[in-house]
Design an enzyme around this catalytic site. Structure first.
Site, PDB file in Angstrom:
ATOM      1  N   HIS A  38       2.537   0.718   5.626  1.00  0.00           N
ATOM      2  CA  HIS A  38       1.892   0.398   4.352  1.00  0.00           C
ATOM      3  C   HIS A  38       2.013   1.639   3.484  1.00  0.00           C
ATOM      4  O   HIS A  38       1.546   2.712   3.837  1.00  0.00           O
ATOM      5  CB  HIS A  38       0.425   0.029   4.544  1.00  0.00           C
ATOM      6  CG  HIS A  38      -0.227  -0.387   3.266  1.00  0.00           C
ATOM      7  ND1 HIS A  38      -0.238  -1.696   2.851  1.00  0.00           N
ATOM      8  CD2 HIS A  38      -0.850   0.327   2.295  1.00  0.00           C
ATOM      9  CE1 HIS A  38      -0.848  -1.773   1.680  1.00  0.00           C
ATOM     10  NE2 HIS A  38      -1.228  -0.546   1.325  1.00  0.00           N
ATOM     11  N   CYS A  39       2.658   1.499   2.336  1.00  0.00           N
ATOM     12  CA  CYS A  39       2.936   2.634   1.471  1.00  0.00           C
ATOM     13  C   CYS A  39       1.876   2.739   0.377  1.00  0.00           C
ATOM     14  O   CYS A  39       1.723   1.817  -0.429  1.00  0.00           O
ATOM     15  CB  CYS A  39       4.322   2.485   0.843  1.00  0.00           C
ATOM     16  SG  CYS A  39       4.763   3.869  -0.209  1.00  0.00           S
ATOM     17  N   PRO A  40       1.164   3.858   0.309  1.00  0.00           N
ATOM     18  CA  PRO A  40       0.159   4.009  -0.751  1.00  0.00           C
ATOM     19  C   PRO A  40       0.789   4.189  -2.136  1.00  0.00           C
ATOM     20  O   PRO A  40       0.153   3.920  -3.139  1.00  0.00           O
ATOM     21  CB  PRO A  40      -0.623   5.256  -0.334  1.00  0.00           C
ATOM     22  CG  PRO A  40       0.285   6.003   0.571  1.00  0.00           C
ATOM     23  CD  PRO A  40       1.172   4.992   1.232  1.00  0.00           C
ATOM     24  N   ASN A  44       1.673  -1.404  -1.158  1.00  0.00           N
ATOM     25  CA  ASN A  44       2.210  -2.600  -0.527  1.00  0.00           C
ATOM     26  C   ASN A  44       2.830  -2.186   0.806  1.00  0.00           C
ATOM     27  O   ASN A  44       3.132  -1.018   1.018  1.00  0.00           O
ATOM     28  CB  ASN A  44       3.270  -3.224  -1.436  1.00  0.00           C
ATOM     29  CG  ASN A  44       3.471  -4.681  -1.163  1.00  0.00           C
ATOM     30  OD1 ASN A  44       2.875  -5.246  -0.262  1.00  0.00           O
ATOM     31  ND2 ASN A  44       4.335  -5.294  -1.939  1.00  0.00           N
TER      32      ASN A  44
END
Length: 183
Positions: A38-40, A44
């Site tokens: 999960h990429c901050p 997403n």
């Protein structure tokens, strides 16, 4: 009618059927096929359907970091006479340039490290989640270009960095029917 196979499981958190190599994201609260992380930055998950867009994002951000450093170097090579007369302007310029070079260097190194890690994951056919859990049996016999084409699409490699080019179509074959995944 969709016939389920033995390789599909039921997620214990969201209680939905999930295809093989899908993992549940605690932040998104849903299962993501081939979830890497999960990429901050993009708020997403990076998985099967958007890894093709995440890689150019990293390339472009890394390029912008190098461009910022190049601009600072050019600004010092071609010194402006208006800036060299006033001590306060010169001190402010030095401070801003040092901060910009440090920020661009650190951010650029971080982005390049993540990009290398993404390529390593693609070439090993193993996501970060699978690497941590040790759950995927990756195929070492698969050609590197084939693995990259699975993520970036079947088009010419020059188009892989273009975000406006058609995305790859994800599907799997089950009981001689082609079914698109919406996971």
């Amino acid at each position: 009618m969709i016939v389920m196979r033995n390789d599909w499981t039921v997620c214990t958190r969201c209680e939905t059927y999930r295809p093989p190599r899908a993992h549940h994201c605690r932040i998104c609260k849903r299962c993501i096929r081939r979830m890497d992380h999960h990429c901050p930055w993009i708020n997403n998950c990076v998985g099967e359907r958007n890894q093709k867009y995440f890689i150019p994002f990293l390339v472009y951000v890394g390029t912008l970091a190098l461009y910022a450093i190049a601009l600072v170097i050019v600004s010092w090579v071609f010194d402006y006479p208006q800036c060299s007369n006033d001590i306060a302007i010169k001190q402010s310029r030095i401070l801003h340039c040092v901060i910009l070079v440090l920020e661009s260097s650190l951010f650029g190194m971080l982005v390049i490290a993540i990009l290398i890690y993404q390529f390593q994951a693609i070439l090993d056919d193993e996501t970060a989640v699978e690497r941590v859990q040790g759950t995927h049996n990756h195929h070492k016999n698969t050609h590197a270009f084939t693995l990259l084409a699975q993520v970036c699409g079947k088009s010419h490699p020059i188009f892989w960095l273009l975000l406006c080019h058609n995305p790859p179509r994800y599907s799997c074959r089950r009981d001689d029917h082609l079914i698109d995944h919406q996971v």
